[in-house]
Design a protein around this motif. Structure first.
Motif, PDB file in Angstrom:
ATOM      1  N   GLN A 191      -1.338  -7.631   0.743  1.00 21.77           N
ATOM      2  CA  GLN A 191      -2.514  -8.353   0.281  1.00 21.77           C
ATOM      3  C   GLN A 191      -3.413  -7.428  -0.514  1.00 21.77           C
ATOM      4  O   GLN A 191      -3.536  -6.244  -0.208  1.00 21.77           O
ATOM      5  CB  GLN A 191      -3.308  -8.915   1.465  1.00 21.77           C
ATOM      6  N   VAL A 192      -4.014  -7.989  -1.528  1.00 22.74           N
ATOM      7  CA  VAL A 192      -4.983  -7.263  -2.338  1.00 22.74           C
ATOM      8  C   VAL A 192      -6.261  -8.091  -2.391  1.00 22.74           C
ATOM      9  O   VAL A 192      -6.215  -9.292  -2.633  1.00 22.74           O
ATOM     10  CB  VAL A 192      -4.469  -7.025  -3.774  1.00 22.74           C
TER      11      VAL A 192
ATOM     12  N   GLY B 160      -6.558  -2.743  -0.642  1.00 24.07           N
ATOM     13  CA  GLY B 160      -5.434  -3.298   0.085  1.00 24.07           C
ATOM     14  C   GLY B 160      -4.060  -2.875  -0.394  1.00 24.07           C
ATOM     15  O   GLY B 160      -3.073  -3.154   0.268  1.00 24.07           O
ATOM     16  N   ARG B 161      -3.989  -2.229  -1.541  1.00 20.97           N
ATOM     17  CA  ARG B 161      -2.693  -1.812  -2.059  1.00 20.97           C
ATOM     18  C   ARG B 161      -2.927  -0.671  -3.041  1.00 20.97           C
ATOM     19  O   ARG B 161      -4.020  -0.532  -3.593  1.00 20.97           O
ATOM     20  CB  ARG B 161      -1.997  -2.970  -2.772  1.00 20.97           C
ATOM     21  N   THR B 162      -1.888   0.122  -3.286  1.00 25.75           N
ATOM     22  CA  THR B 162      -2.019   1.227  -4.234  1.00 25.75           C
ATOM     23  C   THR B 162      -2.360   0.683  -5.614  1.00 25.75           C
ATOM     24  O   THR B 162      -1.535   0.064  -6.287  1.00 25.75           O
ATOM     25  CB  THR B 162      -0.720   2.041  -4.314  1.00 25.75           C
TER      26      THR B 162
ATOM     27  N   SER C 128      -0.400   1.179  -9.087  1.00 24.71           N
ATOM     28  CA  SER C 128       0.876   0.498  -9.330  1.00 24.71           C
ATOM     29  C   SER C 128       0.699  -0.929  -9.835  1.00 24.71           C
ATOM     30  O   SER C 128       1.674  -1.595 -10.186  1.00 24.71           O
ATOM     31  CB  SER C 128       1.707   0.466  -8.055  1.00 24.71           C
ATOM     32  N   LEU C 129      -0.526  -1.397  -9.881  1.00 27.60           N
ATOM     33  CA  LEU C 129      -0.806  -2.793 -10.218  1.00 27.60           C
ATOM     34  C   LEU C 129      -1.115  -2.984 -11.697  1.00 27.60           C
ATOM     35  O   LEU C 129      -1.876  -2.205 -12.276  1.00 27.60           O
ATOM     36  CB  LEU C 129      -1.998  -3.301  -9.403  1.00 27.60           C
TER      37      LEU C 129
ATOM     38  N   THR D 264       1.835  -7.189  -9.045  1.00 35.05           N
ATOM     39  CA  THR D 264       2.571  -6.077  -8.438  1.00 35.05           C
ATOM     40  C   THR D 264       3.696  -5.561  -9.330  1.00 35.05           C
ATOM     41  O   THR D 264       4.346  -4.577  -8.994  1.00 35.05           O
ATOM     42  CB  THR D 264       3.151  -6.503  -7.087  1.00 35.05           C
TER      43      THR D 264
ATOM     44  N   ASN E 166     -10.223   2.637  -7.919  1.00 37.28           N
ATOM     45  CA  ASN E 166      -9.563   1.344  -7.676  1.00 37.28           C
ATOM     46  C   ASN E 166     -10.277   0.209  -8.390  1.00 37.28           C
ATOM     47  O   ASN E 166     -10.484  -0.881  -7.826  1.00 37.28           O
ATOM     48  CB  ASN E 166      -9.488   1.037  -6.184  1.00 37.28           C
TER      49      ASN E 166
END
Length: 124
Positions: A1-2, A26-28, A31-32, A100, A77
């Motif tokens: 989840q982001v 919520g996520r690296t 990489s998004l 993603t 971020n």
């Protein structure tokens, strides 16, 4: 989840500038793929700008080219949308989105997570 939280919207006169921010968690983040979309009243949500995960590929809708700039700060971020020379037709709710796959493209279905939106109003 982001999770995505936009900020920076507001009311500005035509010709003015605003910078939108979108903080992700919520996520690296690096990489998004990231993008900004907007939706004016009574209209479909449209793509505005996209930036790939590597930060090397950008896309803009023709109507904002030369006026808007998308950028990202992976350490924070956060993805930004600098909007200059604003016009009344830029009035809309602006949404940030991430995918993603690392894409920067314009298709809504490529994006996996969306923010709640921030209102931008440009007066004439």
């Amino acid at each position: 989840q982001v999770q995505l939280v936009e900020s920076g919207g507001g009311l500005v006169q035509a010709g003015g500038s605003l910078r939108l921010s979108c903080a992700a968690s919520g996520r690296t983040f690096s990489s998004l793929g990231t993008g900004w979309f907007r939706q004016a009243p009574g209209k479909e949500r449209e793509f505005v700008a996209g930036l790939s995960s590597g930060g090397t590929t950008t896309y803009y809708v023709d109507s904002v080219k030369g006026r808007f700039t998308i950028s990202r700060d992976n350490a924070k971020n956060t993805v930004y949308l600098q909007m200059n020379s604003l016009k009344p037709e830029d009035t809309a709710v602006y949404y940030c989105a991430v995918n993603t796959r690392g894409y920067s493209g314009s298709r809504r279905e490529w994006y996996d997570y969306w923010g709640q939106g921030t209102q931008v109003t440009v007066s004439s």
